[in-house]
Design an enzyme around this catalytic site. Structure first.
Site, PDB file in Angstrom:
ATOM      1  N   SER A  38       0.829  -1.196   0.000  1.00 54.24           N
ATOM      2  CA  SER A  38       0.000   0.000   0.000  1.00 54.24           C
ATOM      3  C   SER A  38       0.871   1.257   0.000  1.00 54.24           C
ATOM      4  O   SER A  38       1.733   1.401  -0.856  1.00 54.24           O
ATOM      5  CB  SER A  38      -0.958  -0.052   1.198  1.00 54.24           C
ATOM      6  OG  SER A  38      -2.000   0.882   1.047  1.00 54.24           O
ATOM      7  N   ASP A 152      -5.197  -3.843  -2.747  1.00 55.68           N
ATOM      8  CA  ASP A 152      -4.282  -3.476  -1.666  1.00 55.68           C
ATOM      9  C   ASP A 152      -3.788  -4.712  -0.906  1.00 55.68           C
ATOM     10  O   ASP A 152      -4.578  -5.461  -0.328  1.00 55.68           O
ATOM     11  CB  ASP A 152      -5.035  -2.540  -0.712  1.00 55.68           C
ATOM     12  CG  ASP A 152      -4.142  -1.879   0.311  1.00 55.68           C
ATOM     13  OD1 ASP A 152      -3.153  -2.496   0.744  1.00 55.68           O
ATOM     14  OD2 ASP A 152      -4.438  -0.733   0.692  1.00 55.68           O
TER      15      ASP A 152
END
Length: 266
Positions: A38, A152
């Protein structure tokens, strides 16, 4: 003095990684390889591309007006936001560059919504890899790669230790942005507060979930040393506190330097 780094996810809290990277550099530590999930993936590729200073300039300049510019609602793409403004920013800085051509070996970690597997990306487009790793499900659109639908990596691997061990034999230092849970809980539910809103309770529950996933991930793939900067009082959605987060990231390295030095020396 060599280390491998695993940079964890945490949305706006990721600016703390900049302070970590600067503090290690100032102490003469060479980064043998780096992985990121991320916002940690963005920090990882900036380190590998020797553009940490560029990332720092962005972090220190972000304000509420700039954050609004990145809001482009488009639910047709399987997300609330279209992510086009983010993609343009990534292309401005990385163009058509590839991960394998960077100065430091790097692994960008995403998750496959189809199989549920962790996906470590070490080759191919920098922009596409980072887009996948920051694609919070339902917020930013997933990235298709062959039969995979990438989102993610933080949903399963908030601190990507396994990915960096696969590309380096150096001791692994993990930066866990979810580790200061107690202060995050107190920020959501202040002690002595008798009136609790669904929003506050829900936010505390989500924070607990992410902290627990990070803890379980680190138990399965333990680093040689884990550091959790003292950033729990800052909301993960707040991208406007770059100055403070950079200082707190550097302070975490200073406070843990004896243990880091011992890790490098062994």
């Amino acid at each position: 003095m060599k280390l491998a780094l695993a940079l964890g996810g945490g949305a706006g809290l990721g600016w703390a990684h900049i302070g970590v990277l600067h503090a290690l550099h100032e102490r003469g530590v060479t980064i043998d390889a780096v992985s990121g999930t991320s916002i940690g993936a963005l920090a990882a590729v900036c380190l590998a591309a020797d553009r940490v200073n560029v990332l720092e300039a962005i972090a220190r300049s972000v304000n509420a007006r700039q954050v609004v510019r990145f809001i482009d609602i488009d639910p047709r793409r399987g997300s609330m936001l279209g992510g086009r403004a983010v993609t343009r920013q990534l292309r401005d800085h990385f163009g058509h560059g590839h991960l394998e051509d960077l100065f430091v070996p790097v692994a960008v970690v995403a998750a496959d919504l189809v199989t549920g597997d962790e996906v470590s990306i070490t080759r191919g487009s920098i922009v596409d890899a980072v887009r996948a790793s920051i694609a919070i499900p339902g917020v930013f659109p997933p990235v298709r790669s062959g039969d995979m639908l990438l989102v993610d990596g933080g949903v399963i691997t908030p601190v990507p230790v396994r990915a960096v061990r696969a590309i380096s034999s150096a001791p692994v230092l993990a930066i866990n942005l979810q580790g200061d849970y107690r202060r995050r809980a107190e920020a959501c539910l202040p002690p002595g507060k008798t009136v609790m809103t669904p929003f506050r309770v829900g936010r505390a529950g989500l924070s607990l979930l992410m902290a627990h996933v990070a803890r379980q991930s680190l138990a399965i793939d333990p680093p040689d040393l884990e550091i959790a900067p003292a950033i729990g009082h800052i909301d993960v959605r707040n991208f406007t506190r770059g100055h403070e987060l950079i200082e707190l990231g550097a302070a975490a390295i200073e406070a843990n330097w004896p243990a880091i030095a011992a890790l490098i020396a062994r």
